[in-house]
Design a protein around this motif. Structure first.
Motif, short mmCIF file in Angstrom:
data_model
loop_
_atom_site.label_atom_id
_atom_site.label_comp_id
_atom_site.label_asym_id
_atom_site.label_seq_id
_atom_site.Cartn_x
_atom_site.Cartn_y
_atom_site.Cartn_z
N LEU A 78 3.62 -4.47 9.82
CA LEU A 78 3.81 -3.11 10.36
C LEU A 78 3.59 -2.07 9.27
O LEU A 78 2.96 -1.03 9.51
CB LEU A 78 5.22 -2.98 10.97
CG LEU A 78 5.44 -3.67 12.31
CD1 LEU A 78 6.91 -3.67 12.68
CD2 LEU A 78 4.61 -2.99 13.42
N ALA A 79 4.09 -2.34 8.08
CA ALA A 79 3.89 -1.40 6.97
C ALA A 79 2.41 -1.24 6.66
O ALA A 79 1.94 -0.14 6.34
CB ALA A 79 4.65 -1.88 5.74
N ALA A 80 1.65 -2.33 6.77
CA ALA A 80 0.21 -2.26 6.54
C ALA A 80 -0.45 -1.30 7.53
O ALA A 80 -1.31 -0.50 7.16
CB ALA A 80 -0.41 -3.65 6.67
N TRP A 81 -0.04 -1.37 8.78
CA TRP A 81 -0.61 -0.49 9.81
C TRP A 81 -0.36 0.99 9.50
O TRP A 81 -1.20 1.83 9.82
CB TRP A 81 0.00 -0.83 11.17
CG TRP A 81 -0.64 -1.97 11.86
CD1 TRP A 81 -0.19 -3.26 11.92
CD2 TRP A 81 -1.87 -1.96 12.60
NE1 TRP A 81 -1.04 -4.05 12.65
CE2 TRP A 81 -2.10 -3.27 13.09
CE3 TRP A 81 -2.80 -0.96 12.90
CZ2 TRP A 81 -3.21 -3.61 13.84
CZ3 TRP A 81 -3.91 -1.30 13.66
CH2 TRP A 81 -4.10 -2.61 14.12
N PHE A 82 0.78 1.28 8.90
CA PHE A 82 1.17 2.68 8.74
C PHE A 82 1.02 3.24 7.33
O PHE A 82 1.18 4.44 7.14
CB PHE A 82 2.65 2.84 9.15
CG PHE A 82 2.89 2.71 10.63
CD1 PHE A 82 2.75 3.81 11.48
CD2 PHE A 82 3.26 1.50 11.18
CE1 PHE A 82 2.96 3.69 12.84
CE2 PHE A 82 3.48 1.36 12.55
CZ PHE A 82 3.34 2.47 13.38
N HIS A 83 0.71 2.40 6.34
CA HIS A 83 0.84 2.87 4.96
C HIS A 83 -0.11 4.01 4.59
O HIS A 83 0.18 4.78 3.68
CB HIS A 83 0.72 1.69 3.97
CG HIS A 83 -0.68 1.24 3.70
ND1 HIS A 83 -1.42 0.51 4.60
CD2 HIS A 83 -1.48 1.41 2.62
CE1 HIS A 83 -2.60 0.25 4.08
NE2 HIS A 83 -2.67 0.79 2.88
N ASP A 84 -1.23 4.14 5.29
CA ASP A 84 -2.17 5.24 5.03
C ASP A 84 -2.39 6.10 6.27
O ASP A 84 -3.41 6.79 6.37
CB ASP A 84 -3.52 4.70 4.56
CG ASP A 84 -3.50 4.20 3.13
OD1 ASP A 84 -2.78 4.79 2.30
OD2 ASP A 84 -4.19 3.20 2.83
N VAL A 85 -1.45 6.06 7.21
CA VAL A 85 -1.68 6.77 8.49
C VAL A 85 -1.79 8.27 8.26
O VAL A 85 -2.52 8.98 8.96
CB VAL A 85 -0.57 6.42 9.52
CG1 VAL A 85 0.77 7.02 9.14
CG2 VAL A 85 -0.99 6.83 10.93
N VAL A 86 -1.08 8.78 7.26
CA VAL A 86 -1.28 10.17 6.81
C VAL A 86 -2.03 10.09 5.50
O VAL A 86 -1.54 9.48 4.54
CB VAL A 86 0.06 10.91 6.63
CG1 VAL A 86 -0.18 12.32 6.07
CG2 VAL A 86 0.82 10.97 7.95
N TYR A 87 -3.22 10.67 5.45
CA TYR A 87 -4.01 10.58 4.22
C TYR A 87 -4.76 11.90 4.03
O TYR A 87 -5.74 12.18 4.71
CB TYR A 87 -5.00 9.41 4.26
CG TYR A 87 -5.68 9.20 2.92
CD1 TYR A 87 -4.99 8.62 1.86
CD2 TYR A 87 -6.99 9.61 2.72
CE1 TYR A 87 -5.60 8.46 0.63
CE2 TYR A 87 -7.60 9.44 1.49
CZ TYR A 87 -6.90 8.87 0.44
OH TYR A 87 -7.50 8.72 -0.78
N ASP A 88 -4.28 12.68 3.09
CA ASP A 88 -4.86 13.97 2.75
C ASP A 88 -5.05 13.99 1.24
O ASP A 88 -4.07 13.96 0.49
CB ASP A 88 -3.91 15.10 3.20
CG ASP A 88 -4.40 16.49 2.80
OD1 ASP A 88 -5.48 16.60 2.18
OD2 ASP A 88 -3.69 17.46 3.10
N THR A 89 -6.29 14.00 0.77
CA THR A 89 -6.56 13.90 -0.66
C THR A 89 -6.09 15.14 -1.43
O THR A 89 -6.05 15.11 -2.66
CB THR A 89 -8.07 13.69 -0.93
OG1 THR A 89 -8.82 14.72 -0.30
CG2 THR A 89 -8.52 12.33 -0.41
N GLU A 90 -5.73 16.20 -0.72
CA GLU A 90 -5.22 17.40 -1.39
C GLU A 90 -3.69 17.43 -1.42
O GLU A 90 -3.09 18.39 -1.92
CB GLU A 90 -5.78 18.65 -0.72
CG GLU A 90 -7.30 18.74 -0.81
CD GLU A 90 -7.85 20.07 -0.33
OE1 GLU A 90 -7.41 21.11 -0.84
OE2 GLU A 90 -8.72 20.06 0.57
N ALA A 91 -3.05 16.39 -0.88
CA ALA A 91 -1.58 16.33 -0.82
C ALA A 91 -1.05 15.26 -1.77
O ALA A 91 -1.78 14.36 -2.19
CB ALA A 91 -1.13 16.04 0.60
N ILE A 92 0.24 15.36 -2.11
CA ILE A 92 0.86 14.37 -3.00
C ILE A 92 2.00 13.63 -2.29
O ILE A 92 2.72 12.86 -2.92
CB ILE A 92 1.40 15.03 -4.29
CG1 ILE A 92 2.43 16.12 -3.95
CG2 ILE A 92 0.26 15.60 -5.13
CD1 ILE A 92 3.17 16.64 -5.17
#
Length: 216
Positions: free
Chosen positions: A74-88
């Protein structure tokens, strides 16, 4: 664009992961569609459903090391669900997203707590000595570093595309720093299998990329 067969396999994997929790079929499908939408935004070149599929495939290989396989998946499914290269704060926001969606699906609180912790541990790609679930997730997330030279170049190019807004000189400087930090680690991978068989390839690929980024 993902093929229909690829999507069918992914959905089957999603259903299989949720099966022990008795999630409503319609709710499971709606959640899957939400994940597909999140991972299919146009600014993604590497952190896509293909990446999730690769991570899940590696977890399958490493599952013998896990204490809580379902939570790791489950963590694999969600670990990059939010991905914004301008965010930290992508990992924090991904953990929040997972918490909300999994709560709505009726996943037990203890599982959700583990999932969110695992996601947060992907931020610095580190795992404690006895945290075997984090070790497996982190190793699966970094498995691309040990791939063949052709796929590695494709990965490196895709990462550059995701940071297309960054000037070339700045990108090279920052990318080299990130790669060098991996080389400075006593070990890139934590599980015995990855440490033995993937570590040399990963270090070779990273060194080659650093060299390719250097002037001349």
């Amino acid at each position: 664009m993902p093929t229909e067969n690829f999507m069918d396999i992914l959905f089957s994997n999603w259903q299989h992961t949720l099966q022990p929790f008795g999630v409503d079929q319609v709710a499971a499908e709606n959640a899957f569609n939400d994940l597909v939408t999140a991972y299919s935004t146009p600014e993604r070149y590497y952190h896509t459903l293909k990446h999730i599929d690769r991570v899940l495939s590696t977890i399958e290989i490493l599952q013998g090391y896990t204490n809580n396989l379902a939570a790791v998946q489950l963590a694999a499914w969600f670990h990059d669900v939010v991905y914004d290269t301008e965010a930290i704060d992508n990992e924090e926001r991904s953990a929040d997203y997972a918490f909300e969606l999994l709560s709505n699906l009726g996943i037990p609180e203890s599982i959700i707590t583990t999932v969110t912790r695992l996601i947060l541990n992907t931020k610095n790609h580190q795992a404690a000595v006895n945290d075997y679930d984090s070790q497996v997730l982190v190793d699966a997330d970094l498995a691309i570093l040990a791939t063949n030279q052709v796929d590695y170049k494709e990965y490196a190019h895709a990462i550059r595309q995701e940071y297309g807004w960054v000037a070339e000189a700045n990108y090279i400087t920052n990318r080299q720093k990130i790669l060098e930090r991996f080389l400075q680690r006593s070990r890139i991978y934590f599980t015995p299998l990855m440490s033995e068989f993937a570590e040399p390839s990963a270090r070779g690929n990273i060194q080659a990329e650093i060299q390719s980024l250097s002037p001349g």
